[in-house]
Design a protein around this motif. Structure first.
Motif, PDB file in Angstrom:
ATOM      1  N   VAL A   1       0.879  -1.165   0.000  1.00 36.27           N
ATOM      2  CA  VAL A   1       0.000   0.000   0.000  1.00 36.27           C
ATOM      3  C   VAL A   1       0.918   1.217   0.000  1.00 36.27           C
ATOM      4  O   VAL A   1       1.846   1.305   0.808  1.00 36.27           O
ATOM      5  CB  VAL A   1      -0.939   0.012   1.224  1.00 36.27           C
ATOM      6  CG1 VAL A   1      -1.704   1.326   1.303  1.00 36.27           C
ATOM      7  CG2 VAL A   1      -1.905  -1.164   1.149  1.00 36.27           C
ATOM      8  N   VAL A   2       0.654   2.125  -0.928  1.00 41.03           N
ATOM      9  CA  VAL A   2       1.489   3.315  -1.088  1.00 41.03           C
ATOM     10  C   VAL A   2       0.624   4.556  -0.915  1.00 41.03           C
ATOM     11  O   VAL A   2      -0.435   4.676  -1.534  1.00 41.03           O
ATOM     12  CB  VAL A   2       2.169   3.332  -2.476  1.00 41.03           C
ATOM     13  CG1 VAL A   2       2.984   4.598  -2.665  1.00 41.03           C
ATOM     14  CG2 VAL A   2       3.028   2.090  -2.663  1.00 41.03           C
ATOM     15  N   ILE A   3       1.089   5.449  -0.068  1.00 43.34           N
ATOM     16  CA  ILE A   3       0.405   6.715   0.190  1.00 43.34           C
ATOM     17  C   ILE A   3       1.345   7.851  -0.225  1.00 43.34           C
ATOM     18  O   ILE A   3       2.504   7.877   0.186  1.00 43.34           O
ATOM     19  CB  ILE A   3       0.073   6.891   1.687  1.00 43.34           C
ATOM     20  CG1 ILE A   3      -0.717   5.708   2.233  1.00 43.34           C
ATOM     21  CG2 ILE A   3      -0.608   8.227   1.952  1.00 43.34           C
ATOM     22  CD1 ILE A   3      -2.095   5.548   1.671  1.00 43.34           C
ATOM     23  N   VAL A   4       0.832   8.771  -1.018  1.00 43.05           N
ATOM     24  CA  VAL A   4       1.556   9.995  -1.344  1.00 43.05           C
ATOM     25  C   VAL A   4       0.648  11.139  -0.921  1.00 43.05           C
ATOM     26  O   VAL A   4      -0.507  11.214  -1.352  1.00 43.05           O
ATOM     27  CB  VAL A   4       1.870  10.104  -2.853  1.00 43.05           C
ATOM     28  CG1 VAL A   4       2.572  11.414  -3.170  1.00 43.05           C
ATOM     29  CG2 VAL A   4       2.701   8.915  -3.323  1.00 43.05           C
ATOM     30  N   ASP A   5       1.143  12.013  -0.041  1.00 45.66           N
ATOM     31  CA  ASP A   5       0.300  13.102   0.435  1.00 45.66           C
ATOM     32  C   ASP A   5       1.168  14.219   1.002  1.00 45.66           C
ATOM     33  O   ASP A   5       2.393  14.185   0.875  1.00 45.66           O
ATOM     34  CB  ASP A   5      -0.715  12.605   1.467  1.00 45.66           C
ATOM     35  CG  ASP A   5      -2.052  13.327   1.314  1.00 45.66           C
ATOM     36  OD1 ASP A   5      -2.097  14.559   1.542  1.00 45.66           O
ATOM     37  OD2 ASP A   5      -3.032  12.670   0.959  1.00 45.66           O
ATOM     38  N   LEU A   6       0.521  15.162   1.634  1.00 41.75           N
ATOM     39  CA  LEU A   6       1.193  16.345   2.153  1.00 41.75           C
ATOM     40  C   LEU A   6       1.710  16.137   3.573  1.00 41.75           C
ATOM     41  O   LEU A   6       1.023  15.550   4.406  1.00 41.75           O
ATOM     42  CB  LEU A   6       0.222  17.532   2.167  1.00 41.75           C
ATOM     43  CG  LEU A   6      -0.387  17.916   0.829  1.00 41.75           C
ATOM     44  CD1 LEU A   6      -1.411  19.022   1.026  1.00 41.75           C
ATOM     45  CD2 LEU A   6       0.677  18.331  -0.157  1.00 41.75           C
ATOM     46  N   VAL A   7       2.891  16.662   3.817  1.00 47.23           N
ATOM     47  CA  VAL A   7       3.438  16.706   5.166  1.00 47.23           C
ATOM     48  C   VAL A   7       2.592  17.703   5.964  1.00 47.23           C
ATOM     49  O   VAL A   7       2.106  18.705   5.421  1.00 47.23           O
ATOM     50  CB  VAL A   7       4.916  17.156   5.123  1.00 47.23           C
ATOM     51  CG1 VAL A   7       5.473  17.384   6.519  1.00 47.23           C
ATOM     52  CG2 VAL A   7       5.754  16.133   4.366  1.00 47.23           C
ATOM     53  N   GLN A   8       2.409  17.448   7.255  1.00 45.17           N
ATOM     54  CA  GLN A   8       1.625  18.350   8.098  1.00 45.17           C
ATOM     55  C   GLN A   8       2.180  19.778   8.003  1.00 45.17           C
ATOM     56  O   GLN A   8       3.392  19.983   8.019  1.00 45.17           O
ATOM     57  CB  GLN A   8       1.653  17.876   9.547  1.00 45.17           C
ATOM     58  CG  GLN A   8       0.682  18.611  10.428  1.00 45.17           C
ATOM     59  CD  GLN A   8       0.577  17.975  11.801  1.00 45.17           C
ATOM     60  OE1 GLN A   8       1.534  17.402  12.316  1.00 45.17           O
ATOM     61  NE2 GLN A   8      -0.589  18.060  12.379  1.00 45.17           N
TER      62      GLN A   8
ATOM     63  N   ALA B   1       9.577  17.058  -3.366  1.00 41.02           N
ATOM     64  CA  ALA B   1       8.634  17.813  -4.195  1.00 41.02           C
ATOM     65  C   ALA B   1       7.687  18.606  -3.286  1.00 41.02           C
ATOM     66  O   ALA B   1       7.533  18.292  -2.105  1.00 41.02           O
ATOM     67  CB  ALA B   1       7.829  16.865  -5.075  1.00 41.02           C
ATOM     68  N   PHE B   2       7.053  19.607  -3.864  1.00 41.93           N
ATOM     69  CA  PHE B   2       6.155  20.475  -3.112  1.00 41.93           C
ATOM     70  C   PHE B   2       4.839  20.660  -3.864  1.00 41.93           C
ATOM     71  O   PHE B   2       4.818  20.734  -5.085  1.00 41.93           O
ATOM     72  CB  PHE B   2       6.805  21.845  -2.882  1.00 41.93           C
ATOM     73  CG  PHE B   2       7.945  21.802  -1.916  1.00 41.93           C
ATOM     74  CD1 PHE B   2       7.756  22.126  -0.583  1.00 41.93           C
ATOM     75  CD2 PHE B   2       9.203  21.410  -2.328  1.00 41.93           C
ATOM     76  CE1 PHE B   2       8.803  22.070   0.320  1.00 41.93           C
ATOM     77  CE2 PHE B   2      10.261  21.347  -1.436  1.00 41.93           C
ATOM     78  CZ  PHE B   2      10.056  21.684  -0.113  1.00 41.93           C
ATOM     79  N   ALA B   3       3.741  20.774  -3.103  1.00 47.68           N
ATOM     80  CA  ALA B   3       2.419  21.061  -3.662  1.00 47.68           C
ATOM     81  C   ALA B   3       2.098  22.531  -3.430  1.00 47.68           C
ATOM     82  O   ALA B   3       2.524  23.114  -2.434  1.00 47.68           O
ATOM     83  CB  ALA B   3       1.363  20.194  -2.985  1.00 47.68           C
ATOM     84  N   GLY B   4       1.332  23.108  -4.335  1.00 52.35           N
ATOM     85  CA  GLY B   4       0.888  24.487  -4.175  1.00 52.35           C
ATOM     86  C   GLY B   4       1.887  25.521  -4.658  1.00 52.35           C
ATOM     87  O   GLY B   4       1.726  26.706  -4.382  1.00 52.35           O
ATOM     88  N   GLU B   5       2.897  25.106  -5.387  1.00 53.95           N
ATOM     89  CA  GLU B   5       3.919  26.065  -5.833  1.00 53.95           C
ATOM     90  C   GLU B   5       3.345  27.151  -6.737  1.00 53.95           C
ATOM     91  O   GLU B   5       3.811  28.285  -6.716  1.00 53.95           O
ATOM     92  CB  GLU B   5       5.061  25.332  -6.533  1.00 53.95           C
ATOM     93  CG  GLU B   5       5.900  24.525  -5.568  1.00 53.95           C
ATOM     94  CD  GLU B   5       7.046  23.796  -6.238  1.00 53.95           C
ATOM     95  OE1 GLU B   5       8.184  24.042  -5.840  1.00 53.95           O
ATOM     96  OE2 GLU B   5       6.781  22.989  -7.146  1.00 53.95           O
ATOM     97  N   LYS B   6       2.327  26.828  -7.516  1.00 58.76           N
ATOM     98  CA  LYS B   6       1.732  27.831  -8.413  1.00 58.76           C
ATOM     99  C   LYS B   6       0.880  28.847  -7.665  1.00 58.76           C
ATOM    100  O   LYS B   6       0.528  29.879  -8.198  1.00 58.76           O
ATOM    101  CB  LYS B   6       0.891  27.133  -9.483  1.00 58.76           C
ATOM    102  CG  LYS B   6       1.723  26.317 -10.445  1.00 58.76           C
ATOM    103  CD  LYS B   6       0.862  25.658 -11.488  1.00 58.76           C
ATOM    104  CE  LYS B   6       1.736  24.823 -12.413  1.00 58.76           C
ATOM    105  NZ  LYS B   6       0.941  24.109 -13.413  1.00 58.76           N
ATOM    106  N   MET B   7       0.541  28.531  -6.411  1.00 60.23           N
ATOM    107  CA  MET B   7      -0.306  29.414  -5.612  1.00 60.23           C
ATOM    108  C   MET B   7       0.505  30.330  -4.694  1.00 60.23           C
ATOM    109  O   MET B   7      -0.058  31.056  -3.891  1.00 60.23           O
ATOM    110  CB  MET B   7      -1.262  28.579  -4.756  1.00 60.23           C
ATOM    111  CG  MET B   7      -2.172  27.656  -5.540  1.00 60.23           C
ATOM    112  SD  MET B   7      -3.364  28.533  -6.547  1.00 60.23           S
ATOM    113  CE  MET B   7      -4.428  29.184  -5.276  1.00 60.23           C
ATOM    114  N   VAL B   8       1.824  30.285  -4.779  1.00 58.90           N
ATOM    115  CA  VAL B   8       2.672  31.063  -3.871  1.00 58.90           C
ATOM    116  C   VAL B   8       2.530  32.552  -4.176  1.00 58.90           C
ATOM    117  O   VAL B   8       2.874  33.021  -5.250  1.00 58.90           O
ATOM    118  CB  VAL B   8       4.151  30.624  -3.986  1.00 58.90           C
ATOM    119  CG1 VAL B   8       5.041  31.527  -3.163  1.00 58.90           C
ATOM    120  CG2 VAL B   8       4.296  29.185  -3.538  1.00 58.90           C
ATOM    121  N   ARG B   9       1.946  33.246  -3.207  1.00 55.49           N
ATOM    122  CA  ARG B   9       1.802  34.704  -3.253  1.00 55.49           C
ATOM    123  C   ARG B   9       1.084  35.124  -1.975  1.00 55.49           C
ATOM    124  O   ARG B   9       0.431  34.312  -1.330  1.00 55.49           O
ATOM    125  CB  ARG B   9       1.036  35.175  -4.484  1.00 55.49           C
ATOM    126  CG  ARG B   9      -0.401  34.707  -4.547  1.00 55.49           C
ATOM    127  CD  ARG B   9      -1.055  35.195  -5.851  1.00 55.49           C
ATOM    128  NE  ARG B   9      -2.418  34.769  -5.965  1.00 55.49           N
ATOM    129  CZ  ARG B   9      -2.821  33.544  -6.279  1.00 55.49           C
ATOM    130  NH1 ARG B   9      -1.959  32.606  -6.491  1.00 55.49           N
ATOM    131  NH2 ARG B   9      -4.105  33.265  -6.347  1.00 55.49           N
TER     132      ARG B   9
END
Length: 125
Positions: free
Chosen positions: A40-47, A88-96
């Motif tokens: 089982v593999v989980i890919v998600d965001l760090v707290q 890797a990082f999520a939300g990079e396009k929303m940085v502002r």
């Protein structure tokens, strides 16, 4: 999940747990449908504390810490639980305006052998 127990070789949840009302149950369900000794593999965001993700991206959870993810797998008897930061990082396009991207993790665990599966069945009831 609308799948039979022990019906897949591997279960994956990629960037989905933070949208679910009960991510611990989702992990147990993935283990339930995965055959013994399957992965089982989980890919998600760090707290994190990026509240903007709740409003702008409809996140229910602001990521997950390593201890929680590992405890969910351990509670159902999964073995060889490996947690890694992907770089890797999520939300990079929303940085502002103070918004920051969030780091992503990947965790892989092995579903327990058949004799230990009672814990999975109990966790998904």
């Amino acid at each position: 999940l609308p799948l039979e127990s022990n019906s897949v070789d591997a279960g994956f949840a990629v960037m989905v747990l933070h949208f679910l009302p009960d991510p611990k149950l989702a992990v147990a369900e993935l283990c339930r449908i995965t055959r013994a000794r399957g992965s089982v593999v989980i890919v998600d965001l760090v707290q994190h504390d990026q509240q903007w993700m709740r409003k702008q991206m409809a996140h229910r959870w602001l990521g997950f810490d390593q201890a929680s993810i590992e405890s969910w797998f351990e509670a159902i008897g999964a073995t060889e639980v490996h947690y890694e930061l992907t770089g890797a990082f999520a939300g990079e396009k929303m940085v502002r305006n103070g918004n920051r991207p969030v780091q992503i993790f990947v965790t892989r665990a092995l579903v327990p052998a058949r004799q230990r599966r009672q814990r999975i069945e109990k966790a998904t009831r």
